[in-house]
Scaffold this motif. Structure first.
Motif, PDB file in Angstrom:
ATOM      1  N   ILE A 157      43.478  31.460  45.378  1.00 40.23           N
ATOM      2  CA  ILE A 157      44.731  31.089  44.714  1.00 40.23           C
ATOM      3  C   ILE A 157      44.722  31.563  43.264  1.00 40.23           C
ATOM      4  CG2 ILE A 157      46.223  29.178  44.024  1.00 40.23           C
ATOM      5  CD1 ILE A 157      45.207  27.634  46.449  1.00 40.23           C
ATOM      6  N   GLY A 158      43.556  31.484  42.629  1.00 36.35           N
ATOM      7  CA  GLY A 158      43.441  31.996  41.268  1.00 36.35           C
ATOM      8  C   GLY A 158      43.719  33.488  41.193  1.00 36.35           C
TER       9      GLY A 158
ATOM     10  N   PHE B 205      52.951  26.614  42.905  1.00 34.52           N
ATOM     11  CA  PHE B 205      52.502  26.848  41.534  1.00 34.52           C
ATOM     12  C   PHE B 205      53.278  25.977  40.547  1.00 34.52           C
ATOM     13  CE2 PHE B 205      50.829  30.915  43.270  1.00 34.52           C
ATOM     14  CZ  PHE B 205      49.525  30.781  42.811  1.00 34.52           C
TER      15      PHE B 205
ATOM     16  N   ARG C 261      50.990  36.552  37.294  1.00 37.06           N
ATOM     17  CA  ARG C 261      51.123  36.600  35.835  1.00 37.06           C
ATOM     18  C   ARG C 261      51.278  38.038  35.362  1.00 37.06           C
ATOM     19  NH1 ARG C 261      52.008  34.975  31.993  1.00 37.06           N
ATOM     20  NH2 ARG C 261      50.326  34.240  30.658  1.00 37.06           N
TER      21      ARG C 261
ATOM     22  N   TRP D  89      43.239  28.552  35.755  1.00 37.42           N
ATOM     23  CA  TRP D  89      43.492  29.931  36.187  1.00 37.42           C
ATOM     24  C   TRP D  89      44.014  30.767  35.022  1.00 37.42           C
ATOM     25  CZ3 TRP D  89      46.214  27.327  40.789  1.00 37.42           C
ATOM     26  CH2 TRP D  89      45.274  27.028  41.781  1.00 37.42           C
ATOM     27  N   GLU D  90      44.769  30.130  34.135  1.00 37.70           N
ATOM     28  CA  GLU D  90      45.273  30.858  32.980  1.00 37.70           C
ATOM     29  C   GLU D  90      44.120  31.325  32.092  1.00 37.70           C
ATOM     30  OE1 GLU D  90      48.001  32.540  30.224  1.00 37.70           O
ATOM     31  OE2 GLU D  90      48.189  31.924  32.320  1.00 37.70           O
TER      32      GLU D  90
ATOM     33  N   LEU E 269      55.242  34.554  36.780  1.00 31.94           N
ATOM     34  CA  LEU E 269      54.889  33.234  36.254  1.00 31.94           C
ATOM     35  C   LEU E 269      54.705  33.348  34.753  1.00 31.94           C
ATOM     36  CD1 LEU E 269      52.217  31.970  38.837  1.00 31.94           C
ATOM     37  CD2 LEU E 269      54.555  31.100  38.568  1.00 31.94           C
TER      38      LEU E 269
ATOM     39  N   LEU F  54      47.211  24.420  36.032  1.00 25.00           N
ATOM     40  CA  LEU F  54      47.217  25.877  35.959  1.00 25.00           C
ATOM     41  C   LEU F  54      46.372  26.430  34.821  1.00 25.00           C
ATOM     42  CD1 LEU F  54      50.956  26.772  36.706  1.00 25.00           C
ATOM     43  CD2 LEU F  54      49.004  26.841  38.266  1.00 25.00           C
TER      44      LEU F  54
ATOM     45  N   TYR G  79      42.777  34.345  33.597  1.00 25.29           N
ATOM     46  CA  TYR G  79      43.718  35.448  33.398  1.00 25.29           C
ATOM     47  C   TYR G  79      43.587  36.026  31.988  1.00 25.29           C
ATOM     48  CZ  TYR G  79      48.212  37.684  32.401  1.00 25.29           C
ATOM     49  OH  TYR G  79      49.183  38.569  32.017  1.00 25.29           O
TER      50      TYR G  79
ATOM     51  N   CYS H 221      52.378  37.663  47.927  1.00 26.07           N
ATOM     52  CA  CYS H 221      52.229  36.376  48.603  1.00 26.07           C
ATOM     53  C   CYS H 221      51.822  36.556  50.061  1.00 26.07           C
ATOM     54  CB  CYS H 221      53.523  35.579  48.513  1.00 26.07           C
ATOM     55  SG  CYS H 221      53.922  34.968  46.856  1.00 26.07           S
TER      56      CYS H 221
ATOM     57  N   TYR I  83      47.398  33.863  41.379  1.00 31.73           N
ATOM     58  CA  TYR I  83      47.988  33.451  40.097  1.00 31.73           C
ATOM     59  C   TYR I  83      47.903  34.584  39.069  1.00 31.73           C
ATOM     60  CZ  TYR I  83      48.581  31.078  35.615  1.00 31.73           C
ATOM     61  OH  TYR I  83      49.008  30.732  34.360  1.00 31.73           O
ATOM     62  N   ARG I  84      46.745  35.215  38.970  1.00 33.26           N
ATOM     63  CA  ARG I  84      46.583  36.300  37.998  1.00 33.26           C
ATOM     64  C   ARG I  84      47.501  37.478  38.327  1.00 33.26           C
ATOM     65  NH1 ARG I  84      41.336  34.432  38.746  1.00 33.26           N
ATOM     66  NH2 ARG I  84      40.787  36.128  40.172  1.00 33.26           N
TER      67      ARG I  84
END
Length: 294
Positions: A134-135, A273, A142, A285-286, A147, A282, A289, A13, A138-139
Motif C-alpha cells: 500500500i505504501g 486513502f 503522490r 508513507w509520506e 494525492l 498517511l 515518499y 490501482c 501511495y508513493r
C-alpha cells in the motif's frame, strides 16, 4: 495522446490489487480462498463494534499489541454468509473446519478469530507485506499528483500495522460490495484479479493465459468451481477464454465494461486513502515518499 490522470491512476490501482489481493488469497494459511474470505469477514465483524473507538484503535495499532479475546465479539456464520453471497451450508461447513484447525473459536454466541491467530509469523509477515504494498501505491499516487500531502506527520511510536490491516479489511469488504453488481459472487473478484495478475497485461503489456487447473491449485478451490466462474467472467467481457486458459489482454482493459470496473475500483481505493488520512496514518508513507524524493 497522453492518458488522463484518472486513467493512469486506474491502472496503478489495478496493478496494485492484481498483486496484493490475488496473492493474499493464494492457498497458504487457509485451506482455500473461500476460507480466507470467510476468515477476513468474521475477523472484521468480531471487532466492528470498536471500529470508531479511536482510543481502542491507537491502543492496538502496532504489532506488539493485538486486541484481546474478550474484546472480540462472536458472530453467527449465517449473516456473514448472507453478506458475502456464500451458500449458508458451505459457510457453516468451512467455518467448522476452521474451528477444528484452531483458526476460529466456537462459542454459544457464535465464532470469533482469537488473538493467537493474529500473532502468528504468517499474520505478521502478511501485515508487513500489505503495509509495504500500500505504501508503494501511495508513493506512486503522490508522484502522479493524485494525492496531496497529509496533514499529519508520522509519529514516533510503533508503525500501526494492525490499525492499517483493520482499515484494509474494511476496504476490501467494501470493494466487494461495490463491485458485486458487476459480477455475481465475491469469489469472482478474487478470481478476476488472479487472472489479471497471471496475465500481466496491466503491467508488462504481455498476454499470458492462466489455466483453470493452475488457478484451482493456487486458490485451493475445486477445478469445476474455478472453470465455471471463469467462464462467467468471460461471458461478462471481463476476461477471455484462450486455448491455454483465461487471459485479460491490454485491449480488453480498454473496453467499456473494464473501464466501468476500473473506475469503481479506483474510487474505492481512493476512499481508503482518504480514511487513512482522516485517521492520521498517511504520515508514515509520506515520510517514505519524501525520503525517496530526496
Amino acid at each position: 495522446m497522453a492518458e488522463s490522470k484518472d486513467r493512469v491512476v486506474e491502472r496503478l490501482c489495478l496493478v496494485f490489487s492484481a498483486e496484493l489481493i490475488s496473492s493474499g488469497f493464494l492457498r497458504g494459511t487457509y485451506r482455500s480462498a473461500l476460507d480466507t474470505l470467510l476468515a477476513l469477514a468474521i475477523g472484521q465483524a468480531n471487532l466492528a463494534s470498536m471500529a470508531r473507538d479511536l482510543a481502542f484503535q491507537k491502543a492496538y495499532a502496532g504489532l506488539s499489541s493485538s486486541p484481546p479475546d474478550h474484546l472480540r465479539r462472536p458472530v453467527r456464520v449465517r449473516p456473514i454468509a448472507l453478506s458475502l453471497g456464500i451458500p449458508q451450508e458451505t459457510a457453516r461447513r468451512r467455518a467448522a473446519m476452521m474451528v477444528k484447525d484452531g483458526i476460529l473459536v466456537q462459542t454459544d454466541a457464535g465464532v470469533f478469530m482469537p488473538k493467537s491467530v493474529t500473532e502468528t509469523p504468517s499474520y505478521i509477515e502478511t501485515a508487513k507485506a500489505t503495509w509495504g504494498a500500500i505504501g508503494g501505491l501511495y508513493r506512486a499516487l503522490r508522484r502522479e499528483g493524485a494525492l496531496g500531502p497529509p496533514a499529519d506527520q508520522a509519529g514516533g511510536e510503533e508503525i500501526p500495522y494492525r490499525y492499517m490491516m483493520r482499515l484494509w479489511g474494511d476496504h476490501f469488504l467494501r470493494l466487494i460490495e461495490m463491485l458485486l453488481p458487476m459480477l455475481q459472487e465475491p469469489f469472482d473478484i478474487v478470481l478476476l484479479f488472479a487472472i489479471l495478475r497471471a496475465s500481466q497485461s496491466v503491467d508488462a503489456g504481455t498476454d499470458n493465459p492462466v489455466s483453470a487447473s493452475s488457478l484451482s491449485r493456487s486458490l485451493g478451490l475445486p477445478f469445476e468451481t474455478v472453470r465455471r466462474n471463469a467462464l462467467r467472467l468471460a461471458e461478462k467481457g471481463l476476461c477471455q477464454k484462450a486455448p491455454r486458459g483465461y487471459v485479460i489482454t491490454s485491449e480488453l482493459l480498454d473496453t467499456p465494461v473494464w473501464r466501468q470496473f476500473a473506475e469503481r475500483h479506483r474510487l474505492v481505493l481512493m476512499r481508503f486513502f482518504s480514511i487513512m488520512g482522516e485517521r492520521g496514518l498517511l504520515g508514515w508513507w509520506e515520510a517514505d515518499y519524501q525520503a525517496a524524493k530526496a
